[in-house]
Enzyme design. Structure first.
Site, PDB file in Angstrom:
ATOM      1  N   LYS A   1      16.781  29.794  35.686  1.00  0.00           N
ATOM      2  CA  LYS A   1      15.605  28.597  35.695  1.00  0.00           C
ATOM      3  C   LYS A   1      14.589  28.753  34.348  1.00  0.00           C
ATOM      4  O   LYS A   1      14.546  28.156  33.657  1.00  0.00           O
ATOM      5  CB  LYS A   1      15.213  28.302  36.851  1.00  0.00           C
ATOM      6  CG  LYS A   1      14.583  27.255  36.999  1.00  0.00           C
ATOM      7  CD  LYS A   1      14.038  27.100  38.373  1.00  0.00           C
ATOM      8  CE  LYS A   1      15.180  26.658  39.504  1.00  0.00           C
ATOM      9  NZ  LYS A   1      14.556  26.847  41.016  1.00  0.00           N
TER      10      LYS A   1
ATOM     11  N   ARG B   1       8.280  28.401  41.588  1.00  0.00           N
ATOM     12  CA  ARG B   1       9.790  28.196  41.651  1.00  0.00           C
ATOM     13  C   ARG B   1      10.682  29.686  41.516  1.00  0.00           C
ATOM     14  O   ARG B   1      10.433  30.176  40.666  1.00  0.00           O
ATOM     15  CB  ARG B   1      10.284  27.230  40.714  1.00  0.00           C
ATOM     16  CG  ARG B   1       9.453  26.056  40.359  1.00  0.00           C
ATOM     17  CD  ARG B   1       9.830  25.208  39.139  1.00  0.00           C
ATOM     18  NE  ARG B   1      11.099  24.610  39.530  1.00  0.00           N
ATOM     19  CZ  ARG B   1      11.673  24.054  38.480  1.00  0.00           C
ATOM     20  NH1 ARG B   1      11.507  23.756  37.291  1.00  0.00           N
ATOM     21  NH2 ARG B   1      12.749  23.239  38.718  1.00  0.00           N
TER      22      ARG B   1
ATOM     23  N   GLY C   1      19.415  26.001  46.587  1.00  0.00           N
ATOM     24  CA  GLY C   1      18.747  25.939  47.692  1.00  0.00           C
ATOM     25  C   GLY C   1      18.426  27.166  48.587  1.00  0.00           C
ATOM     26  O   GLY C   1      17.775  27.145  49.480  1.00  0.00           O
TER      27      GLY C   1
ATOM     28  N   MET D   1      16.765  29.836  47.426  1.00  0.00           N
ATOM     29  CA  MET D   1      15.472  30.519  47.182  1.00  0.00           C
ATOM     30  C   MET D   1      14.382  29.311  47.495  1.00  0.00           C
ATOM     31  O   MET D   1      14.910  28.213  47.416  1.00  0.00           O
ATOM     32  CB  MET D   1      15.350  31.081  45.950  1.00  0.00           C
ATOM     33  CG  MET D   1      16.606  32.281  45.410  1.00  0.00           C
ATOM     34  SD  MET D   1      16.508  33.638  46.727  1.00  0.00           S
ATOM     35  CE  MET D   1      14.985  34.353  45.781  1.00  0.00           C
TER      36      MET D   1
ATOM     37  N   ARG E   1      20.833  23.583  33.581  1.00  0.00           N
ATOM     38  CA  ARG E   1      21.711  24.801  33.771  1.00  0.00           C
ATOM     39  C   ARG E   1      23.125  24.404  33.772  1.00  0.00           C
ATOM     40  O   ARG E   1      23.469  23.082  34.078  1.00  0.00           O
ATOM     41  CB  ARG E   1      21.578  25.416  35.433  1.00  0.00           C
ATOM     42  CG  ARG E   1      21.853  24.344  36.457  1.00  0.00           C
ATOM     43  CD  ARG E   1      21.601  25.089  37.761  1.00  0.00           C
ATOM     44  NE  ARG E   1      21.579  24.136  38.958  1.00  0.00           N
ATOM     45  CZ  ARG E   1      21.065  23.973  39.998  1.00  0.00           C
ATOM     46  NH1 ARG E   1      20.240  24.929  40.372  1.00  0.00           N
ATOM     47  NH2 ARG E   1      21.275  23.230  40.901  1.00  0.00           N
TER      48      ARG E   1
ATOM     49  N   HIS F   1      22.455  19.372  49.082  1.00  0.00           N
ATOM     50  CA  HIS F   1      23.054  20.471  49.317  1.00  0.00           C
ATOM     51  C   HIS F   1      24.188  20.661  49.933  1.00  0.00           C
ATOM     52  O   HIS F   1      24.859  21.481  49.077  1.00  0.00           O
ATOM     53  CB  HIS F   1      21.835  21.340  50.577  1.00  0.00           C
ATOM     54  CG  HIS F   1      22.357  22.641  50.754  1.00  0.00           C
ATOM     55  ND1 HIS F   1      23.005  22.944  51.962  1.00  0.00           N
ATOM     56  CD2 HIS F   1      21.950  23.745  50.067  1.00  0.00           C
ATOM     57  CE1 HIS F   1      23.337  24.231  52.169  1.00  0.00           C
ATOM     58  NE2 HIS F   1      22.469  24.807  50.853  1.00  0.00           N
TER      59      HIS F   1
ATOM     60  N   GLU G   1      55.569  52.965  45.687  1.00  0.00           N
ATOM     61  CA  GLU G   1      54.658  52.497  46.823  1.00  0.00           C
ATOM     62  C   GLU G   1      54.059  53.808  47.606  1.00  0.00           C
ATOM     63  O   GLU G   1      53.897  53.889  48.628  1.00  0.00           O
ATOM     64  CB  GLU G   1      55.277  51.487  47.498  1.00  0.00           C
ATOM     65  CG  GLU G   1      56.814  51.815  48.271  1.00  0.00           C
ATOM     66  CD  GLU G   1      57.268  50.561  49.270  1.00  0.00           C
ATOM     67  OE1 GLU G   1      56.492  50.041  49.421  1.00  0.00           O
ATOM     68  OE2 GLU G   1      58.425  50.708  49.217  1.00  0.00           O
TER      69      GLU G   1
ATOM     70  N   SER H   1      58.721  48.554  40.604  1.00  0.00           N
ATOM     71  CA  SER H   1      57.863  47.400  40.967  1.00  0.00           C
ATOM     72  C   SER H   1      56.762  48.122  42.009  1.00  0.00           C
ATOM     73  O   SER H   1      57.397  48.732  42.893  1.00  0.00           O
ATOM     74  CB  SER H   1      58.728  46.444  41.640  1.00  0.00           C
ATOM     75  OG  SER H   1      57.963  45.371  42.360  1.00  0.00           O
TER      76      SER H   1
ATOM     77  N   GLY I   1      54.805  48.438  44.697  1.00  0.00           N
ATOM     78  CA  GLY I   1      54.353  47.764  46.335  1.00  0.00           C
ATOM     79  C   GLY I   1      53.005  48.430  46.642  1.00  0.00           C
ATOM     80  O   GLY I   1      52.901  49.258  47.195  1.00  0.00           O
ATOM     81  N   THR I   2      52.044  47.426  46.180  1.00  0.00           N
ATOM     82  CA  THR I   2      50.661  47.957  46.341  1.00  0.00           C
ATOM     83  C   THR I   2      50.205  47.794  47.904  1.00  0.00           C
ATOM     84  O   THR I   2      49.100  48.426  47.933  1.00  0.00           O
ATOM     85  CB  THR I   2      49.763  47.066  45.338  1.00  0.00           C
ATOM     86  OG1 THR I   2      50.099  45.663  45.484  1.00  0.00           O
ATOM     87  CG2 THR I   2      49.702  47.580  44.013  1.00  0.00           C
TER      88      THR I   2
ATOM     89  N   CYS J   1      54.729  43.630  43.069  1.00  0.00           N
ATOM     90  CA  CYS J   1      55.173  42.876  43.885  1.00  0.00           C
ATOM     91  C   CYS J   1      54.375  42.820  45.086  1.00  0.00           C
ATOM     92  O   CYS J   1      54.657  41.939  46.163  1.00  0.00           O
ATOM     93  CB  CYS J   1      56.658  43.087  44.332  1.00  0.00           C
ATOM     94  SG  CYS J   1      56.963  44.506  45.218  1.00  0.00           S
TER      95      CYS J   1
ATOM     96  N   TYR K   1      55.173  42.293  34.241  1.00  0.00           N
ATOM     97  CA  TYR K   1      54.825  41.305  34.976  1.00  0.00           C
ATOM     98  C   TYR K   1      54.223  41.351  36.305  1.00  0.00           C
ATOM     99  O   TYR K   1      53.836  42.648  36.764  1.00  0.00           O
ATOM    100  CB  TYR K   1      56.393  40.542  35.329  1.00  0.00           C
ATOM    101  CG  TYR K   1      57.109  41.196  36.216  1.00  0.00           C
ATOM    102  CD1 TYR K   1      56.802  41.169  37.668  1.00  0.00           C
ATOM    103  CD2 TYR K   1      58.050  42.330  35.931  1.00  0.00           C
ATOM    104  CE1 TYR K   1      57.777  41.821  38.676  1.00  0.00           C
ATOM    105  CE2 TYR K   1      58.938  43.076  36.905  1.00  0.00           C
ATOM    106  CZ  TYR K   1      58.660  42.736  38.101  1.00  0.00           C
ATOM    107  OH  TYR K   1      59.315  43.612  39.159  1.00  0.00           O
TER     108      TYR K   1
END
Ligand code: ADP
Ligand code: MG
Ligand code: MG
Length: 919
Positions: free
Chosen positions: A39, A109, A118, A120, A376, A494, A785, A804, A806-807, A871, A891
Site C-alpha cells: 500500500k 492503515r 481485510g 490487517m 494494487r 470480503h 525409488e 522414472s 517414484g518420488t 511419476c 518429462y
C-alpha cells in the site's frame, strides 16, 4: 571499543524509518514494497505519477520487525521522524493535527508486502476528540458529518485498537464492535430508519455518548480523548495485528513468511461522507470475475470507504456498462457525477498502463474532488487471469512470456472445475439470486459458522458456508468450504475478494436470504433451509438452488483464451508431460488434456477387476510354480486386453508399464467372514486360506516382499506380464497402430535385481516378437525409488534404458517416513512451521531432491542420453515440476486432470530458468 559504538550509533541515527508522500513528491516508489509494504509503495508511486493522493507517510516494515525483536518497543528515533513527517503533511493540508480550531484528521492503515485483504486493520478519522470536534464543525459547517465521523472512529478504534490489538478475543457476538452495532441498530429501529444515512445529528450525538459508555463498561478503559494517544494507539494496533489470530491463519494458508512484517501508513483523511457531493468506491481496471477489458466497480454516495467493502449498504455500479439485470435500477457514478467519472476513468487507464496489469483501486470524492487512496494488482479468478493475460499480450501491453508467467498454474485448475448441469438447473427449485463472485458450481451442506465448516469438512463432508457477510475471522471456514454464500455485500466485499483469490465458487449479496444464526436456519421465499441441508450454487450466474444438483465436469476446450495461452506455454516449455493412467478411459482423458504419453501405468489396478481377482487369488494360493503358472495363464488374456486398450488410446506415444508392485496380501481379504466366503467360492478349506493369509503377513509391508522382489522370487508373474504387454503390442503393430511400450521394473535397490528382471523381460519379449513375426521397439527401465538406487545410479544406469523417479516411495525411504502413518504427526510439523511443506505434496528439494540429483548425475555420466522422468504424485505439483526442470529430467507424469497444470508449470519453469541465466 568506545570508538566502534560511537560509529554504530551515528549509523543508526541515519536509519530512515519514515517515508513521506504528498503534493506530487514521495520518498518511496513502487519497487520498495518490501520496505514500505504494498500500500505504502503504491501510494508513493501514485504520488510521483501526479495522481491526486492525500498526503501522508509510511512507517517501514523494518520497524515492525524491530518492534517484535525488541520486546514490542519502537526504535528510539521513530518518534522524531514521525513528528517531522506529520508536520510536512500539516503544511500541505494547511491544518494541524490536534488543532482545536482546524484539526487535521488522519487514517492509520496497515500494509503488508503482498495484500492481505481485510486481514490487517485500518482506523479512520484519527484525531477527533471532544476538543477538536467543535473546530471541525465550525470549519465544515456540517455537524452531522462530524458526528458521523466520530461514531465511526469510536467503533473502529475500540474494536481494532482497544480490543483486538490488546489481545482480547471475545465470543463471536460478544465483541465491542458487535455491541456498538447493536446499539446503533436499536436506535435505527426505534426511529424507523432504514439506512445509516437516515440518522440525524442529534441521533449521532446521543449514539456517540452511548458508545463511550459501552466502551468503558466493556473494555474497562476510556476511549482516548487525546490525538497523539489515538495516533500511536493506531500505529501500535497495526503492528499488533500482524501477530493476530486472523493474520497468522491467513499467512499460513497463503504461505506468507512471518518475518516480512507490515508497514503502517498514516494519511490525511479525505471524506466521502460530507454529503451528496461526496462518495467513495472500489474499482478494477478490468472485470476480475470474467477478465473482460472493461472498467468495473462499485460506489456509494455519502459514505466512507469501509462501507463498500464491509457490505453495510449494497453498492451501486460505477458505470452503465457494468450494470446487470440485478443492478440496472441503481445510479452509476458515470451518470451521477460524469466529470469525476471521466477523471477517474483517465486515472485507471493510466494506472493500468503504468503497472501493466489489472489494478484494484480505491477512491474517495470529497465535495466534488477526486482522491485516490489505493492501487494494487487486483486479485482475479483463474478464468479472468487467463483472459487478461492473453488480451494484454495481444494489446502488446505485455509479452507472451509475461502472459504465461502471470497465470498461476493452480488458476488453470478452476477452468478444469465442474459447473452446474444446465439441464438439472432448469428443473431445480431456485432459492435466491445473488452476485456471481466466484465461478463454477458447487454442492454442499449448509453450515453457519466457520468453525463448524472447518470441523465438518475435516470429517470429509462437503460444506457450503452461509453467512450474512464474512469477515477475516471466517477465513479458515471459508477455506474448508466447497463454496461461500453471503446475504450481504457486493462484488468487492470480503467474501468475494477472498473467494476470488482462491478460485472458489462464491455468491454474495443474496439479499433474499434471511439467516437466523441462533436457530441455524435460513428463511427464504417461504421456505426454510436448515443446517445440514444440501444446496447447490451456480457461482457463474449467482443462483442458489435447493438440493443437490448434478455437476458437469469442466470443459476448458471451449475457452479460446485458455487454448491460446496453453499454445504459448507449449512453445515455451522443455519438459514433456505424461500422465499416470491405468485405464483406456483415463488415458483418453489425459491425451485430450495434452498428455504426451503414459509415465506410469500400474498393472495391479487391473488385478482387482471383479472378473479376474479370482485368478489372482488362485495364483497367490498356489504352492507350486505349475499351479501359479496355471492361474497366471487365466490372467494373461485379461491383461492383454487391458494393454491393447491403453496402447490404442495412446497410439504413437510412449507408454510406461510398471510390472506388479504391491505386496501380495493386498489381494486377499482380511476378515474371517470374507475369508470364509472366499474359501467356499474357491473350494479350498478355510484353514488353508487362513494359514496362507497369515504367512503373507509382514511387519512392514512397505519395505517387504514387493516390487521387483516379487519378480525375483516368482519370475512367472513378471513373465506373464511381459508376455501380455508384448502380445498386445505385436497385435496392434500388425494392425498398423504405432505402439511404444516401455517396461518398468519397480523398487530396484541393487543392480542385480534389474539385471535378472531385464533378462527375463527381454527373453520373453523376444520370444513373443518371434512368434508374431513383427518388429516392436521396446525398452526396459526402472523406477528409482530407493536411496540405494540413487547412490548406485552409475551401476543401474548401465543396465537401464530409462529411469522414472517414484518420488512417493523415495520420500518414504529417504525420510524414513511412512506415508500411511504420517497423518498423525506430519500436519503438526507443517502447521507449526517445522516443515514449510508436506514432502508428500511438494518435493523436499534439499533431502529427497539431493538424492534425485545424484541419481541424475551418476546415471548420465554412464549414459549421456538416459531418458528420465518422474511419476510420483509430485509430477503435477508446480514447485516440484520446476525442480524437475532444474535437475534436467525429460518429462513429468501426473494424473489426467493435472496435465494442463503440469504443462503450464513446465513452461514457467523454463521461463524462470531463462531469466536466471540471462541475469
Ligand atoms: P484495506 O487494506 O482493508 O482495504 P485500507 O487501509 O485500504 O484497508 O482502508 C479501508 C478503507 O478506508 C478503504 O476503503 C480506504 O479507501 C479508506 N481509507 C483509508 N484511508 C483513508 C483516508 N485517508 N481518507 C479516506 N478514506 C480512507
Ligand atoms: Mg484497501
Ligand atoms: Mg513405488
Amino acid at each position: 571499543m568506545a570508538k566502534s559504538t560511537a560509529k554504530k550509533s551515528t549509523k543508526r541515527t541515519l536509519r530512515k524509518y519514515v517515508y513521506f508522500f504528498g503534493a506530487g513528491k514521495a520518498d518511496g516508489k513502487a519497487e520498495m514494497k518490501n520496505l514500505l509494504g504494498g500500500k505504502g509503495a503504491n501510494l508513493a508511486e501514485m504520488t510521483n505519477l501526479g495522481i491526486p493522493v492525500p498526503p501522508g507517510f509510511t512507517i517501514t516494515t523494518e520497524v515492525c520487525t524491530l518492534y517484535y525483536k525488541n520486546n514490542r518497543k519502537y526504535p528510539s528515533e521513530l518518534k522524531a521522524q514521525v513528528d517531522l513527517a506529520l508536520s510536512k503533511v500539516e503544511k500541505i493540508m494547511g491544518k494541524k493535527f490536534g488543532d482545536p480550531a482546524d484539526p487535521l484528521l488522519v487514517s492509520v492503515r496497515s500494509g503488508a508486502r503482498s495484500s492481505m485483504p481485510g486481514m490487517m486493520e485500518t482506523v479512520l478519522n484519527v484525531g477527533l476528540t471532544t476538543k477538536t470536534i467543535p473546530g471541525l464543525i465550525k470549519k465544515t459547517n456540517n455537524d452531522r458529518f462530524v458526528y458521523d465521523a466520530y461514531r465511526r472512529l469510536l467503533m473502529m478504534y475500540s474494536d481494532v485498537v482497544m480490543e483486538k490489538a490488546a489481545g482480547i478475543e471475545p465470543e463471536e457476538t460478544g465483541g465491542i464492535r458487535h455491541k456498538l452495532e447493536h446499539s446503533m441498530d436499536r436506535l435505527k429501529k426505534e426511529k424507523g430508519y432504514k439506512s445509516d444515512t437516515d440518522l440525524t445529528v442529534e441521533d449521532l450525538k446521543v449514539l456517540c455518548e452511548e458508545f463511550k459508555v459501552i466502551i468503558r463498561q466493556t473494555l474497562k478503559k476510556d476511549f482516548p480523548d487525546e490525538p497523539q494517544e489515538q495516533l500511536w494507539g493506531g500505529v501500535g494496533a497495526v503492528f499488533q495485528s500482524w501477530m493476530g489470530k486472523r493474520a497468522v491463519s491467513y499467512r499460513r494458508i497463503e504461505k506468507i513468511p512471518e518475518e516480512w512484517g507490515t508497514a503502517v501508513n498514516v494519511q490525511s483523511m479525505v471524506f466521502g461522507n460530507t454529503g451528496d457531493n461526496s462518495a467513495t468506491g472500489v474499482a478494477f481496471t478490468r472485470n476480475p470475475a470474467t477478465g473482460e477489458n472493461m472498467f468495473f466497480g462499485e460506489w456509494l454516495p455519502n459514505a466512507q470507504g469501509e462501507d463498500v467493502v464491509a457490505g453495510i449498504r449494497t453498492p451501486n455500479p460505477v458505470n452503465e456498462a457494468g450494470k446487470t439485470d440485478d443492478t440496472k435500477h441503481l445510479p452509476s457514478l458515470e451518470s451521477a457525477m460524469p466529470k469525476l467519472y471521466k477523471q477517474l476513468f483517465t486515472i485507471e487507464k493510466k494506472l493500468e498502463r503504468h503497472y501493466t496489469d489489472m489494478q484494484d483501486i480505491e477512491f474517495t470524492i470529497e465535495d466534488g474532488r477526486l482522491w485516490m487512496l489505493q492501487t494494487r494488482v487486483g486479485k482475479r479468478n483463474g478464468q479472468a487471469a487467463i483472459r487478461m493475460a492473453v488480451e494484454m499480450a495481444r494489446q502488446k501491453l505485455i509479452s507472451k512470456e509475461t502472459a504465461v508467467l502471470r497465470v498461476k498454474p493452480d488458476q488453470l485448475d478452476e477452468l478444469l472445475h465442474p459447473s452446474v448441469d444446465p439441464a438439472a438447473e432448469k428443473k431445480a427449485v431456485e432459492l435466491a439470486k445473488g452476485l456471481p463472485a466466484g465461478p463454477g458450481g458447487a454442492i454442499g451442506r449448509v453450515t453457519f459458522t466457520a468453525d463448524d465448516a472447518e470441523e465438518r469438512a475435516k470429517k470429509g463432508e462437503k460444506i457450503i458456508l452461509v453467512r450474512n457477510e464474512t469477515s477475516p475471522e471466517d477465513v479458515h471456514g471459508m477455506h474448508a468450504a466447497e463454496a461461500i454464500l453471503t446475504a450481504k455485500g457486493g462484488m468487492t466485499s470480503h467474501a468475494a475478494l477472498v473467494a476470488r483469490g482462491w478460485g472458489k465458487c462464491c455468491i454474495v449479496g443474496c439479499s433474499a436470504l434471511n439467516i437466523d444464526v441462533q436457530k441455524k436456519e435460513i428463511h427464504v421465499n417461504e421456505r426454510i433451509v436448515r443446517e445440514g441441508d444440501w444446496i447447490t450454487l451456480n457461482g457463474t450466474k449467482g443462483r442458489v438452488y435447493e438440493g443437490k444438483l448434478d455437476l458437469l465436469p469442466a470443459d476448458p476446450d471451449h475457452n479460446l483464451w485458455y487454448k491460446e495461452l496453453m499454445k504459448w506455454a507449449d512453445q515455451l516449455r522443455i519438459l514433456k508431460v505424461r500422465t499416470n493412467a491405468d485405464t483406456p478411459n483415463d488415458a483418453a482423458v489425459a491425451r485430450n488434456f495434452g498428455a504426451e504419453g503414459i509415465g506410469l501405468c500400474r498393472t495391479e489396478h487391473m488385478f482387482f477387476g471383479p472378473d479376474r481377482i479370482k485368478a489372482v487369488r488362485e495364483m497367490i494360493l498356489s504352492e507350486t510354480v505349475e499351479g501359479r503358472k496355471k492361474a497366471l495363464a487365466k490372467l494373461l488374456p485379461f491383461q492383454k486386453v487391458d494393454f491393447i486398450g491403453i496402447f490404442r488410446a495412446m497410439a504413437g506415444l510412449p507408454v510406461t508399464i510398471r510390472l506388479l508392485d504391491p505386496p501380495l496380501h493386498e489381494f486377499l481379504p482380511h476378515t474371517d467372514k470374507e475369508l470364509q466366503e472366499l474359501a467356499d467360492e474357491m473350494g479350498v478349506p478355510f484353514d488353508k486360506l487362513n494359514a496362507k493369509n497369515k504367512s503373507l503377513h509382514e511387519f512392514n509391508p512397505m519395505l517387504g516382499h514387493r516390487g521387483c522382489r516379487l519378480g525375483v522370487t516368482y519370475p512367472e508373474i513378471y513373465e506373464m506380464q511381459a508376455q501380455a504387454i508384448m502380445e498386445a503390442a505385436c497385435e496392434l503393430t500388425k494392425e498398423k497402430v504405432k505402439v511404444i511400450p516401455e517396461i518398468m521394473i519397480p523398487l530396484v535397490g541393487h543392480v542385480n535385481e534389474l539385471v535378472k528382471m531385464k533378462e527375463l523381460t527381454v527373453s520373453t519379449a523376444e520370444r513373443v516378437k518371434r512368434e508374431f513375426g513383427v518388429k516392436v521397439p521396446y525398452t526396459v527401465g526402472t523406477m528409482i525409488e530407493l536411496p540405494r538406487a540413487c547412490m548406485t545410479s552409475d551401476e543401474i544406469a548401465a543396465e537401464a534404458d530409462f529411469y522414472s523417479f517414484g518420488t512417493n516411495d523415495l520420500t518414504q525411504t529417504v525420510y524414513g517416513l511412512s506415508r500411511d502413518d504420517a497423518g498423525r504427526f506430519l500436519p503438526f510439523y507443517v502447521e507449526n512451521g517445522l516443515l514449510k511443506d508436506d514432502p508428500f505434496i511438494t518435493i523436499d528439494q534439499n533431502g529427497v531432491g539431493s538424492f534425485m540429483k545424484i541419481a541424475v548425475e551418476k546415471g548420465r555420466k554412464v549414459k549421456k542420453d538416459l531418458k528420465m522422468g518422474i511419476c510420483g504424485e509430485h509430477g503435477g505439483e508446480p514447485k516440484s515440476v520446476e525442480f524437475c526442470h532444474a535437475i534436467g529430467l525429460d518429462y513429468v507424469s501426473c494424473s489426467p486432470f493435472r496435465v494442463p497444470i503440469a504443462r503450464f508449470a513446465a513452461a514457467q519453469a523454463a521461463l524462470k530458468d531463462k531469466k536466471k541465466k540471462t541475469k
